[in-house]
Design a protein around this motif. Structure first.
Motif, mmCIF file in Angstrom:
data_model
loop_
_atom_site.group_PDB
_atom_site.id
_atom_site.type_symbol
_atom_site.label_atom_id
_atom_site.label_comp_id
_atom_site.label_asym_id
_atom_site.label_seq_id
_atom_site.Cartn_x
_atom_site.Cartn_y
_atom_site.Cartn_z
ATOM 1 N N SER A 35 0.825 -1.214 0.000
ATOM 2 C CA SER A 35 0.000 0.000 0.000
ATOM 3 C C SER A 35 0.857 1.260 0.000
ATOM 4 N N ALA A 36 1.953 1.244 0.754
ATOM 5 C CA ALA A 36 2.855 2.390 0.742
ATOM 6 C C ALA A 36 3.507 2.545 -0.621
ATOM 7 N N LEU A 37 3.745 1.426 -1.295
ATOM 8 C CA LEU A 37 4.384 1.492 -2.603
ATOM 9 C C LEU A 37 3.450 2.101 -3.640
ATOM 10 N N VAL A 38 2.155 1.874 -3.496
ATOM 11 C CA VAL A 38 1.184 2.544 -4.375
ATOM 12 C C VAL A 38 1.285 4.052 -4.179
ATOM 13 N N GLY A 39 1.400 4.477 -2.910
ATOM 14 C CA GLY A 39 1.601 5.896 -2.632
ATOM 15 C C GLY A 39 2.893 6.405 -3.236
ATOM 16 N N CYS A 40 3.932 5.582 -3.204
ATOM 17 C CA CYS A 40 5.208 5.985 -3.803
ATOM 18 C C CYS A 40 5.051 6.277 -5.288
ATOM 19 N N ILE A 41 4.297 5.438 -5.980
ATOM 20 C CA ILE A 41 4.075 5.645 -7.415
ATOM 21 C C ILE A 41 3.354 6.962 -7.650
ATOM 22 N N ILE A 42 2.351 7.249 -6.833
ATOM 23 C CA ILE A 42 1.637 8.522 -6.947
ATOM 24 C C ILE A 42 2.600 9.689 -6.692
ATOM 25 N N GLY A 43 3.426 9.559 -5.638
ATOM 26 C CA GLY A 43 4.365 10.622 -5.302
ATOM 27 C C GLY A 43 5.371 10.885 -6.399
ATOM 28 N N VAL A 44 5.909 9.822 -6.987
ATOM 29 C CA VAL A 44 6.861 10.005 -8.078
ATOM 30 C C VAL A 44 6.188 10.634 -9.286
ATOM 31 N N ALA A 45 4.949 10.201 -9.569
ATOM 32 C CA ALA A 45 4.222 10.779 -10.707
ATOM 33 C C ALA A 45 4.045 12.285 -10.546
ATOM 34 N N LEU A 46 3.883 12.738 -9.313
ATOM 35 C CA LEU A 46 3.732 14.176 -9.050
ATOM 36 C C LEU A 46 5.064 14.903 -8.968
ATOM 37 N N SER A 47 6.138 14.180 -8.637
ATOM 38 C CA SER A 47 7.399 14.827 -8.277
ATOM 39 C C SER A 47 8.061 15.556 -9.433
ATOM 40 N N GLY A 48 7.944 15.011 -10.658
ATOM 41 C CA GLY A 48 8.570 15.683 -11.794
ATOM 42 C C GLY A 48 7.966 17.047 -12.040
ATOM 43 N N GLU A 49 6.626 17.109 -12.044
ATOM 44 C CA GLU A 49 5.934 18.387 -12.229
ATOM 45 C C GLU A 49 6.231 19.336 -11.076
ATOM 46 N N LEU A 50 6.176 18.829 -9.850
ATOM 47 C CA LEU A 50 6.423 19.681 -8.686
ATOM 48 C C LEU A 50 7.837 20.253 -8.698
ATOM 49 N N SER A 51 8.831 19.401 -9.008
ATOM 50 C CA SER A 51 10.219 19.868 -8.974
ATOM 51 C C SER A 51 10.525 20.836 -10.104
ATOM 52 N N ASP A 52 9.868 20.683 -11.252
ATOM 53 C CA ASP A 52 10.079 21.619 -12.351
ATOM 54 C C ASP A 52 9.423 22.968 -12.081
ATOM 55 N N ARG A 53 8.237 22.960 -11.490
ATOM 56 C CA ARG A 53 7.489 24.201 -11.280
ATOM 57 C C ARG A 53 7.866 24.915 -9.984
ATOM 58 N N LEU A 54 8.052 24.142 -8.908
ATOM 59 C CA LEU A 54 8.250 24.748 -7.588
ATOM 60 C C LEU A 54 9.706 24.764 -7.149
ATOM 61 N N GLY A 55 10.580 24.077 -7.888
ATOM 62 C CA GLY A 55 11.952 23.929 -7.445
ATOM 63 C C GLY A 55 12.133 22.608 -6.730
ATOM 64 N N ARG A 56 13.311 22.421 -6.134
ATOM 65 C CA ARG A 56 13.600 21.157 -5.468
ATOM 66 C C ARG A 56 13.228 21.202 -3.984
ATOM 67 N N LYS A 57 13.239 22.379 -3.389
ATOM 68 C CA LYS A 57 13.075 22.494 -1.939
ATOM 69 C C LYS A 57 11.618 22.343 -1.486
ATOM 70 N N LYS A 58 10.686 22.995 -2.152
ATOM 71 C CA LYS A 58 9.287 22.955 -1.725
ATOM 72 C C LYS A 58 8.685 21.550 -1.790
ATOM 73 N N PRO A 59 8.962 20.769 -2.839
ATOM 74 C CA PRO A 59 8.444 19.390 -2.813
ATOM 75 C C PRO A 59 8.973 18.570 -1.637
#
Length: 449
Positions: free
Chosen positions: A55-79
């Motif tokens: 179940s945590a690994l499903v969350g990991c997949i969701i988090g990674v799917a969001l991380s590219g967009e978040l890191s490109d738009r918000l920077g590395r620190k805010k994510p």
């Protein structure tokens, strides 16, 4: 700022960022101590056991799917701040929510935090590190991960010992306290992030985009363009290394170690002590990677490690097949595998994936790489208990040994050496192999859609 001050500053920044790796390792390993208690309390079937772990690994997949967009738009620190908040909420929820469904939801939240951190932390460290020490600095993330695994094992064993035969401590189920310990490093991670700067390469990219004008200067490409000539090989490497790391068998030991040893006739308390030994070996041999990754290089370490892992997994399977489960040989074989994994397969997937992609697409390309890792991890988490019950422990470890052989062949044929190269030099390496660039731009300016 003189060189000594720069070194101290980089070290402190790396320590703070690596707390994300510590939490990653802690959450991944704490489940090994929790699982026998939860399985007994809720009478879990093999499929339910796999879902509880995954179940945590499903969350990991969701988090990674969001991380590219978040890191490109918000920077590395805010994510990373977002991930720290999710880590904290997960630890509190798992330790306090009464129902199994509530615990699983909390684990999904924690998994989202892990998914974000597993992409953004190595990305951030690689962008602040000098070329000569980048491999070592990114490997500190893996070292923190193994330290988190060890601390989880130690806290699990300590709580079981303190609870005794009663199964609870201070009126609380022991397994809930195992989860609750994770709130402490999560809060420290959140507080420490306020002391570190934003990635200079991300700021440089954003400043370049602002100067040239977002509407006219950027080349729009799709995710399929990540497999264009030149980048295609880098992307293939970025996908295969995390895939092989999960199918190496490491998580069969981390997630199911006590269950495997218990089924082999080892008592729960002794199996938890064995896990502590495994965790210590995993952490200590990661120091070999820190020591040699920038002198020997990425490629030799990976080849030595995969070859050793294939042999030791084969021998581990033989120990189970012939019933040598209570002898010292099983312990020796597992420790030898952990040594091979810890100085090569474990850390190098992050080192290589964080440095081989061009600056403008690094966040999203690395997100795909880490996504593959978590999808593979989810599959392994589901398959392992089924394999253990169908083909036995021996067959399960032979299955993982086969994948280490495949990893050796693929690395031998595909992986170039990036030791001592700046990120810009590595980017130029791929440009020279067919990446289409805009000659009017000062550097590669690409956005994804």
């Amino acid at each position: 700022m003189n060189n000594e001050q720069k070194t101290i500053s980089l070290t402190l920044i790396t320590i703070v960022a690596s707390l994300g790796g510590f939490l990653f390792g802690f959450d991944m390993a704490v489940i090994s101590g929790v699982l026998p208690f939860v399985e007994k309390q809720f009478s879990l079937t093999a499929a339910q056991e796999g879902w509880f772990v995954s179940s945590a690994l499903v969350g990991c997949i969701i988090g990674v799917a969001l991380s590219g967009e978040l890191s490109d738009r918000l920077g590395r620190k805010k994510p990373l701040l977002i991930s720290a908040i999710l880590f904290t909420l997960s630890a509190i929820g798992c330790s306090m929510l009464p129902s199994l469904a509530g615990v699983i939801i909390s684990r999904v939240l924690g998994g989202i935090g892990i998914g974000i951190a597993s992409n953004v932390v190595p990305l951030y460290i690689s962008e602040i590190a000098p070329a000569a020490t980048r491999g070592r600095m990114v490997t500190y993330y893996q070292f923190a991960l193994t330290l988190g695994i060890l601390v989880a094992y130690l806290s699990n064993a300590a709580l079981v010992s303190a609870a005794g035969s009663g199964g609870s401590l201070m009126g609380t189920d022991t397994w809930r306290l195992m989860f609750g310990v994770g709130a402490i490093p999560a809060i420290l991670f959140f507080a420490g992030l306020f002391t570190v700067p934003e990635s200079p390469r991300w700021l440089q990219l954003k400043n370049s985009q602002a100067a040239t004008g977002m509407a006219t200067a950027l080349k729009r490409v799709s995710y399929s363009d990540l497999f264009a000539p030149g980048i295609r090989r880098a992307m293939l490497i970025g996908i295969l290394l995390p895939l092989f790391s999960q199918f190496s068998g490491i998580n069969a030991i981390i997630y199911y170690g006590p269950s495997i040893l218990s089924n082999a006739g080892v008592s729960l308390s002794n199996s938890l002590i064995s896990q502590v030994i495994f965790g210590l070996a995993n952490m200590l041999f990661t120091l070999v990677a820190i020591w040699k990754v920038d002198s020997w290089g990425r490629r030799p370490l990976y080849l030595y490690g995969t070859a050793g892992a294939a042999v030791t997994l084969l021998l581990t399977g033989l120990c189970f097949y012939y019933g040598y489960t209570t002898s010292v040989w099983l312990l020796v074989c597992v420790l030898a595998f952990l040594a091979c994994f810890a100085f090569s397969i474990g850390p190098l997937k992050f080192v290589v994936a964080s440095e081989i992609f061009p600056n403008a697409i690094r966040g999203r390309a690395l997100a795909i790489s880490i996504m593959v890792m978590w999808v593979a991890d989810t599959i392994v988490g589901q398959l392992t208990p089924i394999f253990l019950k169908s083909i036995g422990s021996g067959g399960t470890f032979w299955f993982f040994s086969f994948f280490c052989v495949v990893a050796f062949v693929c690395v031998y044929k595909l992986l170039p050496e990036t030791r001592g190269k700046s990120l810009e030099q590595i980017e130029q390496y791929w440009k020279d192999r067919g990446v289409e660039m805009d000659p009017s731009a000062g550097n590669e300016t690409i956005i994804m859609h």
